[in-house]
Design a protein around this motif. Structure first.
Motif, PDB file in Angstrom:
ATOM      1  N   CYS A 146      -6.338  11.392  -7.933  1.00 31.46           N
ATOM      2  CA  CYS A 146      -7.665  11.463  -7.300  1.00 31.46           C
ATOM      3  C   CYS A 146      -8.787  11.180  -8.306  1.00 31.46           C
ATOM      4  N   ARG A 147      -8.608  11.579  -9.542  1.00 37.92           N
ATOM      5  CA  ARG A 147      -9.675  11.470 -10.551  1.00 37.92           C
ATOM      6  C   ARG A 147      -9.785  10.093 -11.198  1.00 37.92           C
ATOM      7  N   ASN A 148      -8.660   9.409 -11.400  1.00 41.22           N
ATOM      8  CA  ASN A 148      -8.674   8.187 -12.203  1.00 41.22           C
ATOM      9  C   ASN A 148      -8.834   6.937 -11.344  1.00 41.22           C
ATOM     10  N   VAL A 149      -9.815   6.137 -11.718  1.00 38.11           N
ATOM     11  CA  VAL A 149     -10.125   4.912 -10.989  1.00 38.11           C
ATOM     12  C   VAL A 149      -9.182   3.801 -11.438  1.00 38.11           C
ATOM     13  N   ARG A 150      -8.589   3.116 -10.460  1.00 37.56           N
ATOM     14  CA  ARG A 150      -7.717   1.959 -10.716  1.00 37.56           C
ATOM     15  C   ARG A 150      -8.497   0.698 -10.388  1.00 37.56           C
ATOM     16  N   ARG A 151      -8.117  -0.393 -11.002  1.00 30.58           N
ATOM     17  CA  ARG A 151      -8.738  -1.690 -10.713  1.00 30.58           C
ATOM     18  C   ARG A 151      -7.706  -2.568 -10.015  1.00 30.58           C
ATOM     19  N   TYR A 152      -8.168  -3.301  -9.002  1.00 33.99           N
ATOM     20  CA  TYR A 152      -7.281  -4.165  -8.220  1.00 33.99           C
ATOM     21  C   TYR A 152      -7.913  -5.552  -8.108  1.00 33.99           C
ATOM     22  N   ILE A 186      -5.604   7.920  -4.668  1.00 39.81           N
ATOM     23  CA  ILE A 186      -5.883   8.829  -3.555  1.00 39.81           C
ATOM     24  C   ILE A 186      -7.364   9.182  -3.608  1.00 39.81           C
ATOM     25  N   GLN A 187      -8.100   8.765  -2.600  1.00 42.58           N
ATOM     26  CA  GLN A 187      -9.516   9.116  -2.531  1.00 42.58           C
ATOM     27  C   GLN A 187      -9.651  10.298  -1.579  1.00 42.58           C
ATOM     28  N   GLY A 224     -10.609  18.060  -1.105  1.00 37.98           N
ATOM     29  CA  GLY A 224     -10.606  18.275   0.328  1.00 37.98           C
ATOM     30  C   GLY A 224      -9.771  17.209   1.022  1.00 37.98           C
ATOM     31  N   PRO A 225     -10.169  16.816   2.226  1.00 32.95           N
ATOM     32  CA  PRO A 225      -9.394  15.843   3.005  1.00 32.95           C
ATOM     33  C   PRO A 225      -9.258  14.488   2.300  1.00 32.95           C
ATOM     34  N   VAL A 226      -8.106  13.861   2.492  1.00 30.65           N
ATOM     35  CA  VAL A 226      -7.861  12.519   1.958  1.00 30.65           C
ATOM     36  C   VAL A 226      -8.591  11.516   2.852  1.00 30.65           C
ATOM     37  N   VAL A 227      -9.366  10.652   2.228  1.00 30.28           N
ATOM     38  CA  VAL A 227     -10.170   9.662   2.942  1.00 30.28           C
ATOM     39  C   VAL A 227      -9.503   8.289   2.918  1.00 30.28           C
ATOM     40  N   THR A 260       2.923  -7.202  17.981  1.00 34.67           N
ATOM     41  CA  THR A 260       1.750  -7.051  17.128  1.00 34.67           C
ATOM     42  C   THR A 260       1.707  -5.640  16.578  1.00 34.67           C
ATOM     43  N   VAL A 261       1.338  -5.539  15.321  1.00 34.39           N
ATOM     44  CA  VAL A 261       1.164  -4.246  14.677  1.00 34.39           C
ATOM     45  C   VAL A 261      -0.240  -4.223  14.092  1.00 34.39           C
ATOM     46  N   VAL A 262      -0.971  -3.153  14.350  1.00 33.90           N
ATOM     47  CA  VAL A 262      -2.298  -2.975  13.777  1.00 33.90           C
ATOM     48  C   VAL A 262      -2.217  -1.797  12.818  1.00 33.90           C
ATOM     49  N   VAL A 263      -2.668  -2.011  11.588  1.00 32.60           N
ATOM     50  CA  VAL A 263      -2.556  -1.000  10.549  1.00 32.60           C
ATOM     51  C   VAL A 263      -3.908  -0.824   9.868  1.00 32.60           C
ATOM     52  N   ALA A 264      -4.319   0.414   9.683  1.00 26.63           N
ATOM     53  CA  ALA A 264      -5.496   0.710   8.876  1.00 26.63           C
ATOM     54  C   ALA A 264      -5.028   0.719   7.421  1.00 26.63           C
ATOM     55  N   ASN A 265      -5.338  -0.330   6.701  1.00 29.46           N
ATOM     56  CA  ASN A 265      -4.802  -0.554   5.359  1.00 29.46           C
ATOM     57  C   ASN A 265      -4.943   0.627   4.410  1.00 29.46           C
ATOM     58  N   GLN A 266      -6.044   1.334   4.466  1.00 30.18           N
ATOM     59  CA  GLN A 266      -6.263   2.411   3.511  1.00 30.18           C
ATOM     60  C   GLN A 266      -5.937   3.786   4.082  1.00 30.18           C
ATOM     61  N   ARG A 267      -5.340   3.821   5.252  1.00 30.55           N
ATOM     62  CA  ARG A 267      -4.963   5.097   5.858  1.00 30.55           C
ATOM     63  C   ARG A 267      -3.460   5.208   6.095  1.00 30.55           C
ATOM     64  N   CYS A 268      -2.755   4.083   6.009  1.00 34.12           N
ATOM     65  CA  CYS A 268      -1.328   4.075   6.323  1.00 34.12           C
ATOM     66  C   CYS A 268      -0.614   3.154   5.338  1.00 34.12           C
ATOM     67  N   LEU A 269       0.314   3.691   4.576  1.00 27.09           N
ATOM     68  CA  LEU A 269       1.115   2.841   3.698  1.00 27.09           C
ATOM     69  C   LEU A 269       2.080   2.055   4.572  1.00 27.09           C
ATOM     70  N   HIS A 270       2.190   0.786   4.311  1.00 23.97           N
ATOM     71  CA  HIS A 270       3.045  -0.049   5.152  1.00 23.97           C
ATOM     72  C   HIS A 270       3.619  -1.195   4.322  1.00 23.97           C
ATOM     73  N   GLY A 271       4.656  -1.787   4.849  1.00 22.74           N
ATOM     74  CA  GLY A 271       5.294  -2.905   4.168  1.00 22.74           C
ATOM     75  C   GLY A 271       6.221  -3.627   5.121  1.00 22.74           C
ATOM     76  N   ARG A 272       6.904  -4.611   4.610  1.00 22.81           N
ATOM     77  CA  ARG A 272       7.849  -5.390   5.398  1.00 22.81           C
ATOM     78  C   ARG A 272       9.154  -5.499   4.628  1.00 22.81           C
ATOM     79  N   THR A 273      10.254  -5.515   5.362  1.00 20.67           N
ATOM     80  CA  THR A 273      11.555  -5.705   4.737  1.00 20.67           C
ATOM     81  C   THR A 273      12.031  -7.134   4.996  1.00 20.67           C
ATOM     82  N   SER A 274      12.939  -7.565   4.194  1.00 14.11           N
ATOM     83  CA  SER A 274      13.471  -8.926   4.375  1.00 14.11           C
ATOM     84  C   SER A 274      14.469  -8.939   5.527  1.00 14.11           C
TER      85      SER A 274
END
Length: 162
Positions: A6-12, A30-31, A51-54, A114-128
């Motif tokens: 939560c404390r350390n900022v990552r760069r992407y 984790i924000q 507090g709550p994860v945003v 179709t799948v709709v995902v909130a990118n920053q609220r749900c971890l998601h991925g695809r398998t081969s």
């Protein structure tokens, strides 16, 4: 580990020269709401800070090398080493959780689904998988700020969703 993530900022960064975009962002993995920041004084060590994860940011492919916070002097080698050790240990715990099948939901899709995902609220991925026809994944990205702006605009005008 939660506090460290939560404390350390990552760069992407993600660059796609072929399609003409260059995305850059930064923030903690984790924000969460920092409860200490909302109070006039810092509580005792060990009290609940978060507090709550945003938002969650996790993409190993876009993650840039970590840099220690600016307030750590380059001559404070022991503090810099402690920073990297703490961050490495926290990421090991995080990676173990993310990779644990106990927390994974696998959803089988058929062509046209179709799948709709909130990118920053749900971890998601695809398998081969193997198929006779090529796999097509189409993305449509809307930033959280744009979504919230549109929602406020619609609610201010008593719009309905149809």
């Amino acid at each position: 580990e939660f506090d460290t993530l939560c404390r350390n900022v990552r760069r992407y960064r993600s660059i796609d020269s072929e399609n003409g975009w260059h995305l850059e962002a930064n923030g903690p993995v984790i924000q969460a709401i920092d409860l200490w920041h909302t109070r006039k004084h810092t509580p005792k060590e060990g009290s609940d800070r978060w507090g709550p994860v945003v938002c969650i940011r996790h993409n190993d492919l876009d993650r840039l090398p970590d840099l220690p916070p600016i307030d750590i002097g380059i001559h404070e080698e022991d503090v810099v080493n402690e920073f990297y050790t703490e961050l490495r240990e926290a990421h090991q715990v995080w990676d173990n959780l993310v990779g644990d099948d106990t927390f994974r939901l696998v959803v089988g899709l058929k062509p046209g689904d179709t799948v709709v995902v909130a990118n920053q609220r749900c971890l998601h991925g695809r398998t081969s998988f193997t198929t006779a026809t090529p796999r097509k994944v189409m993305g449509c990205y809307v930033s959280q700020d744009d979504l919230e702006s549109r929602m406020r605009w619609m609610f201010d005008r008593n719009c309905t969703f149809q």
